[in-house]
Design an enzyme around this catalytic site. Structure first.
Site, short mmCIF file in Angstrom:
data_model
loop_
_atom_site.label_atom_id
_atom_site.label_comp_id
_atom_site.label_asym_id
_atom_site.label_seq_id
_atom_site.Cartn_x
_atom_site.Cartn_y
_atom_site.Cartn_z
N ASP A 29 -0.63 -10.77 3.45
CA ASP A 29 0.26 -9.61 3.58
C ASP A 29 1.32 -9.68 2.48
OD1 ASP A 29 0.98 -7.59 6.21
OD2 ASP A 29 2.53 -7.88 4.69
N ILE A 30 1.63 -8.51 1.92
CA ILE A 30 2.61 -8.43 0.83
C ILE A 30 4.03 -8.72 1.33
CG2 ILE A 30 3.25 -5.97 0.97
CD1 ILE A 30 2.61 -5.80 -2.05
N ASN A 86 -1.92 -3.22 15.36
CA ASN A 86 -0.96 -2.16 15.65
C ASN A 86 -1.70 -0.83 15.65
OD1 ASN A 86 1.25 -3.94 15.74
ND2 ASN A 86 1.51 -3.82 13.52
N VAL A 95 -0.60 1.59 7.94
CA VAL A 95 -1.81 1.79 7.14
C VAL A 95 -2.95 2.13 8.09
CG1 VAL A 95 -3.43 0.78 5.49
CG2 VAL A 95 -1.00 0.13 5.40
N HIS A 99 -6.63 -3.17 10.78
CA HIS A 99 -6.41 -4.50 10.21
C HIS A 99 -5.90 -5.40 11.30
CE1 HIS A 99 -3.02 -1.78 9.48
NE2 HIS A 99 -2.22 -2.81 9.75
N HIS A 101 -3.70 -8.44 12.06
CA HIS A 101 -2.68 -9.35 11.53
C HIS A 101 -2.96 -10.75 12.07
CE1 HIS A 101 0.43 -6.32 10.18
NE2 HIS A 101 -0.22 -5.55 11.04
P1 5GP Z 1 0.77 -2.18 9.95
O1 5GP Z 1 2.25 -1.92 9.94
O2 5GP Z 1 -0.01 -0.93 9.58
O3 5GP Z 1 0.27 -2.83 11.19
O4 5GP Z 1 0.52 -3.25 8.82
C1 5GP Z 1 0.38 -2.94 7.48
C2 5GP Z 1 0.66 -4.21 6.73
O5 5GP Z 1 0.18 -4.05 5.40
C3 5GP Z 1 2.14 -4.55 6.65
O6 5GP Z 1 2.37 -5.82 7.22
C4 5GP Z 1 2.44 -4.51 5.16
O7 5GP Z 1 3.35 -5.50 4.75
C5 5GP Z 1 1.07 -4.70 4.55
N1 5GP Z 1 0.90 -4.06 3.25
C6 5GP Z 1 1.29 -2.80 2.90
N2 5GP Z 1 0.94 -2.53 1.63
C7 5GP Z 1 0.33 -3.64 1.16
C8 5GP Z 1 -0.26 -3.97 -0.10
O8 5GP Z 1 -0.30 -3.19 -1.06
N3 5GP Z 1 -0.79 -5.22 -0.22
C9 5GP Z 1 -0.77 -6.12 0.81
N4 5GP Z 1 -1.32 -7.31 0.57
N5 5GP Z 1 -0.24 -5.84 2.01
C10 5GP Z 1 0.31 -4.62 2.19
#
Ligand code: 5GP
Ligand code: ZN
Length: 123
Positions: A29-30, A86, A95, A99, A101
């Site tokens: 994760d970024i 999520n 996103v 995915h 986590h």
């Molecule tokens: P969500 O909030 O949808 O459950 O998780 C999306 C995750 O994707 C977040 O933890 C966010 O930090 C990660 N994320 C968003 N954009 C990028 C990216 O461009 N690269 C990577 N490696 N992670 C990302």
């Protein structure tokens, strides 16, 4: 399709990939929330966990198994870790490509807080 994780799959956007096979990839994760914070994603675009079809259940099980393999590889399978999907706004999904986590490498608080500073449980 304008999907960030499909772009990572297609290598249009770089990512720190730590695992891949025919069905899934995993990358760091970024914005890590734990010493290890990886995301396991299917190669198939599925928008949310509401959209998991009967034919996808083995794929989703595989995602969970891969998270466990990464935890073992990184040495925190026994100490423990958390896996989270999520879903949509209230779940904090940003996103819309499912995915899983994988968070590990330190003791994690429970329940999860909406705002770590307020320390208020979700309501
Ligand atoms: P969500 O909030 O949808 O459950 O998780 C999306 C995750 O994707 C977040 O933890 C966010 O930090 C990660 N994320 C968003 N954009 C990028 C990216 O461009 N690269 C990577 N490696 N992670 C990302
Ligand atoms: Zn996608």
């Amino acid at each position: 399709m304008d999907c960030l994780f499909c772009k990572i799959l297609n290598k249009e956007i770089p990512a720190d990939v730590i695992y891949e096979d025919d069905l899934v990839i995993a990358f760091n994760d970024i914005n890590p929330q734990a010493p290890t914070h990886a995301l396991v994603i299917p190669r198939k675009h599925i928008a949310t966990t509401n959209d998991i079809a009967d034919e996808d259940t083995a794929l989703v099980g595989h995602m969970v198994q891969v998270a466990g393999k990464i935890a073992k590889e990184q040495g925190f399978d026994e100490s423990g870790y958390r896996t989270v999907f999520n879903c949509n706004d209230h779940g904090g999904q940003t996103v819309h490509h499912i995915h899983l986590h994988l968070l590990g490498g330190k003791p994690l608080g429970w329940p999860p807080y909406f705002d770590e500073n307020l320390k208020k449980p979700l309501s």
